[in-house]
Motif scaffolding. Structure first.
Motif, PDB file in Angstrom:
ATOM      1  N   THR A 128     -13.593  12.970  -1.481  1.00  0.00           N
ATOM      2  CA  THR A 128     -12.374  12.239  -1.848  1.00  0.00           C
ATOM      3  C   THR A 128     -12.017  12.456  -3.315  1.00  0.00           C
ATOM      4  N   ALA A 129     -13.026  12.477  -4.182  1.00  0.00           N
ATOM      5  CA  ALA A 129     -12.771  12.643  -5.614  1.00  0.00           C
ATOM      6  C   ALA A 129     -12.216  14.020  -5.952  1.00  0.00           C
ATOM      7  N   ALA A 130     -12.452  14.999  -5.063  1.00  0.00           N
ATOM      8  CA  ALA A 130     -11.975  16.364  -5.326  1.00  0.00           C
ATOM      9  C   ALA A 130     -10.602  16.622  -4.735  1.00  0.00           C
ATOM     10  N   ARG A 131     -10.071  15.657  -3.994  1.00  0.00           N
ATOM     11  CA  ARG A 131      -8.787  15.842  -3.323  1.00  0.00           C
ATOM     12  C   ARG A 131      -7.712  15.023  -4.013  1.00  0.00           C
ATOM     13  N   GLU A 132      -6.608  15.673  -4.320  1.00  0.00           N
ATOM     14  CA  GLU A 132      -5.489  14.982  -4.954  1.00  0.00           C
ATOM     15  C   GLU A 132      -4.214  15.790  -4.748  1.00  0.00           C
ATOM     16  N   LEU A 133      -3.177  15.128  -4.265  1.00  0.00           N
ATOM     17  CA  LEU A 133      -1.866  15.770  -4.127  1.00  0.00           C
ATOM     18  C   LEU A 133      -1.132  15.638  -5.453  1.00  0.00           C
ATOM     19  N   THR A 134      -0.960  16.742  -6.127  1.00  0.00           N
ATOM     20  CA  THR A 134      -0.280  16.737  -7.417  1.00  0.00           C
ATOM     21  C   THR A 134       1.230  16.744  -7.215  1.00  0.00           C
ATOM     22  N   PHE A 135       1.971  16.676  -8.321  1.00  0.00           N
ATOM     23  CA  PHE A 135       3.430  16.741  -8.245  1.00  0.00           C
ATOM     24  C   PHE A 135       3.884  18.056  -7.608  1.00  0.00           C
ATOM     25  N   GLY A 169      -6.853  21.884  -2.959  1.00  0.00           N
ATOM     26  CA  GLY A 169      -7.101  20.602  -3.611  1.00  0.00           C
ATOM     27  C   GLY A 169      -6.729  19.414  -2.748  1.00  0.00           C
ATOM     28  N   ALA A 170      -6.463  19.659  -1.467  1.00  0.00           N
ATOM     29  CA  ALA A 170      -6.125  18.589  -0.524  1.00  0.00           C
ATOM     30  C   ALA A 170      -6.400  19.099   0.889  1.00  0.00           C
ATOM     31  N   THR A 171      -6.297  18.209   1.868  1.00  0.00           N
ATOM     32  CA  THR A 171      -6.530  18.577   3.262  1.00  0.00           C
ATOM     33  C   THR A 171      -5.254  18.357   4.082  1.00  0.00           C
ATOM     34  N   LYS A 172      -5.311  18.768   5.333  1.00  0.00           N
ATOM     35  CA  LYS A 172      -4.164  18.543   6.223  1.00  0.00           C
ATOM     36  C   LYS A 172      -3.869  17.057   6.360  1.00  0.00           C
ATOM     37  N   SER A 173      -4.932  16.260   6.441  1.00  0.00           N
ATOM     38  CA  SER A 173      -4.741  14.812   6.586  1.00  0.00           C
ATOM     39  C   SER A 173      -4.032  14.225   5.374  1.00  0.00           C
ATOM     40  N   ASP A 174      -4.352  14.711   4.178  1.00  0.00           N
ATOM     41  CA  ASP A 174      -3.671  14.227   2.972  1.00  0.00           C
ATOM     42  C   ASP A 174      -2.178  14.531   3.033  1.00  0.00           C
ATOM     43  N   LYS A 176      -0.366  15.016   5.787  1.00  0.00           N
ATOM     44  CA  LYS A 176       0.253  14.192   6.828  1.00  0.00           C
ATOM     45  C   LYS A 176       0.399  12.746   6.365  1.00  0.00           C
ATOM     46  N   ASN A 177      -0.595  12.241   5.646  1.00  0.00           N
ATOM     47  CA  ASN A 177      -0.502  10.866   5.136  1.00  0.00           C
ATOM     48  C   ASN A 177       0.644  10.730   4.134  1.00  0.00           C
ATOM     49  N   TYR A 178       0.812  11.734   3.284  1.00  0.00           N
ATOM     50  CA  TYR A 178       1.908  11.697   2.307  1.00  0.00           C
ATOM     51  C   TYR A 178       3.264  11.684   3.015  1.00  0.00           C
ATOM     52  N   LYS A 179       3.408  12.541   4.024  1.00  0.00           N
ATOM     53  CA  LYS A 179       4.679  12.605   4.749  1.00  0.00           C
ATOM     54  C   LYS A 179       4.949  11.309   5.504  1.00  0.00           C
ATOM     55  N   ARG A 180       3.891  10.709   6.073  1.00  0.00           N
ATOM     56  CA  ARG A 180       4.077   9.450   6.794  1.00  0.00           C
ATOM     57  C   ARG A 180       4.526   8.342   5.859  1.00  0.00           C
ATOM     58  N   LYS A 181       3.953   8.283   4.657  1.00  0.00           N
ATOM     59  CA  LYS A 181       4.352   7.262   3.697  1.00  0.00           C
ATOM     60  C   LYS A 181       5.801   7.437   3.276  1.00  0.00           C
ATOM     61  N   ILE A 182       6.219   8.679   3.085  1.00  0.00           N
ATOM     62  CA  ILE A 182       7.613   8.935   2.712  1.00  0.00           C
ATOM     63  C   ILE A 182       8.553   8.489   3.825  1.00  0.00           C
ATOM     64  N   ASN A 183       8.210   8.815   5.074  1.00  0.00           N
ATOM     65  CA  ASN A 183       9.065   8.438   6.207  1.00  0.00           C
ATOM     66  C   ASN A 183       9.142   6.924   6.367  1.00  0.00           C
ATOM     67  N   LEU A 184       8.004   6.246   6.161  1.00  0.00           N
ATOM     68  CA  LEU A 184       8.018   4.787   6.262  1.00  0.00           C
ATOM     69  C   LEU A 184       8.868   4.168   5.163  1.00  0.00           C
ATOM     70  N   TYR A 185       8.850   4.788   3.998  1.00  0.00           N
ATOM     71  CA  TYR A 185       9.613   4.238   2.866  1.00  0.00           C
ATOM     72  C   TYR A 185      11.112   4.415   3.053  1.00  0.00           C
ATOM     73  N   ILE A 186      11.524   5.625   3.482  1.00  0.00           N
ATOM     74  CA  ILE A 186      12.956   5.898   3.571  1.00  0.00           C
ATOM     75  C   ILE A 186      13.548   5.542   4.916  1.00  0.00           C
ATOM     76  N   GLY A 187      12.701   5.275   5.922  1.00  0.00           N
ATOM     77  CA  GLY A 187      13.216   5.027   7.271  1.00  0.00           C
ATOM     78  C   GLY A 187      14.175   3.860   7.336  1.00  0.00           C
ATOM     79  N   ASP A 188      13.760   2.717   6.774  1.00  0.00           N
ATOM     80  CA  ASP A 188      14.606   1.526   6.800  1.00  0.00           C
ATOM     81  C   ASP A 188      15.884   1.737   6.001  1.00  0.00           C
ATOM     82  N   TYR A 189      15.791   2.474   4.870  1.00  0.00           N
ATOM     83  CA  TYR A 189      16.969   2.708   4.042  1.00  0.00           C
ATOM     84  C   TYR A 189      17.952   3.638   4.746  1.00  0.00           C
ATOM     85  N   ASP A 190      17.421   4.638   5.480  1.00  0.00           N
ATOM     86  CA  ASP A 190      18.291   5.533   6.251  1.00  0.00           C
ATOM     87  C   ASP A 190      19.082   4.749   7.287  1.00  0.00           C
TER      88      ASP A 190
END
Length: 296
Positions: A128-135, A169-174, A176-190
């Motif tokens: 976990t400490a070695a995985r990070e989604l950068t900008f 520096g990240a995995t497939k799960s990271d 997918k988790n990032y994309k899911r969070k984005i969809n949850l955030y913008i879904g209601d606003y859309d």
């Protein structure tokens, strides 16, 4: 007991001074990743909102508390958790920091030995400490999503670009988790934006019909609209077999046949579920928009 074998310049020593706890944590983190284990913050002692003592420990420190649950008791109302094997081994490796009179943090104690094996060198990038989604990662995922490339394919593209799984520096799960969070955030606003635009159009266009329904918690449950052109082609059928993957809502187009036997769109709806109550509301909206029932 197992002792990390790393460069002497990376090993913490008692008496070392750091400007902050975060600086000490980053130093200890680099030391941990060099040999294949992870760390986390442990016990803290705060006096008058000032951090006086802080433990940074191995992630395998301590032991998991197992809660007894009587599965035969039918009256038990507590939460039942699935029992999973614990990753903790009671490891005592740690870094203990104390606040000095000069406002800096000194290493008071350094426990070096571990009671468990370390991660293989080829698998360190999974920690976990070695995985990070950068900008850069986030920007690439967003740009690829704009051309309908999902997070898994986007990860495979990044793997090719960077030159291997361990270089991303990240995995497939990271991803997918990032994309899911984005969809949850913008879904209601859309959904809210679409409803607002349609209702504004309804106010300015007398022949445009639009209605929506929400659940008790305010979530959009259904949306219906029909324009003036659709009302002129009023021989109708509708199909609810198409389901959109992104928001998991059923798209229901109302399709008619004009005088030239061509298919024309009479209206459309988005439904959050397919129960009788929702369809009753939808058909009621359709009848209200067109003024009379279709000849089916």
């Amino acid at each position: 007991m197992y002792t990390p074998i790393v460069s002497a310049s990376m090993i913490p020593n008692e008496g070392m001074i750091f400007d902050s706890v975060d600086a000490a944590e980053q130093f200890y983190k680099r030391y941990a990743l060099a040999d294949g284990f992870s760390i986390r913050k442990g016990t803290q002692w705060v006096v008058n909102n000032v951090l006086r003592l802080n433990y940074i420990v191995c992630t395998k420190e301590g032991s998991r508390t197992v809660k007894e649950v009587d599965t035969l008791n039918q009256d038990y109302k507590g939460k039942k958790d699935r029992r999973r094997p614990s990753q903790r081994t009671g490891c005592n490796a740690q870094l203990r920091l104390v606040l000095t009179d000069k406002g800096k943090y000194m290493v008071k104690f350094f426990g070096e030995a571990h009671n468990h094996l370390f991660v293989n060198e080829n698998d360190i990038h999974f920690l976990t400490a070695a995985r990070e989604l950068t900008f850069t990662h986030n920007k690439m995922l967003d740009d690829l999503a704009n051309i309908n490339i999902g997070p898994v394919k986007a990860f495979n593209i990044m793997r090719t670009v960077y030159g291997g799984f361990d270089k991303v520096g990240a995995t497939k799960s990271d991803c997918k988790n990032y994309k899911r969070k984005i969809n949850l955030y913008i879904g209601d606003y859309d959904a809210e934006m679409v409803v607002q635009r349609l209702m504004v159009k309804k106010d300015y266009c007398p022949n445009f019909s639009c209605d929506y329904i929400t659940s008790k918690d305010g979530t959009l449950k259904g949306l219906f609209w029909a324009n003036e052109c659709a009302k002129r082609n009023f021989y109708v059928s509708f199909d609810a077999t198409y389901r959109h993957n992104k928001y998991n809502m059923a798209f229901v187009p109302f399709t008619g046949i004009d005088n030239h036997n061509r298919n024309v769109t009479l209206g459309a709806a988005l439904l959050g579920d397919e129960i009788a109550e929702t369809y009753a509301w939808l058909l009621s909206c359709f009848k209200s928009a067109f003024g009379y029932e279709p000849q089916l």
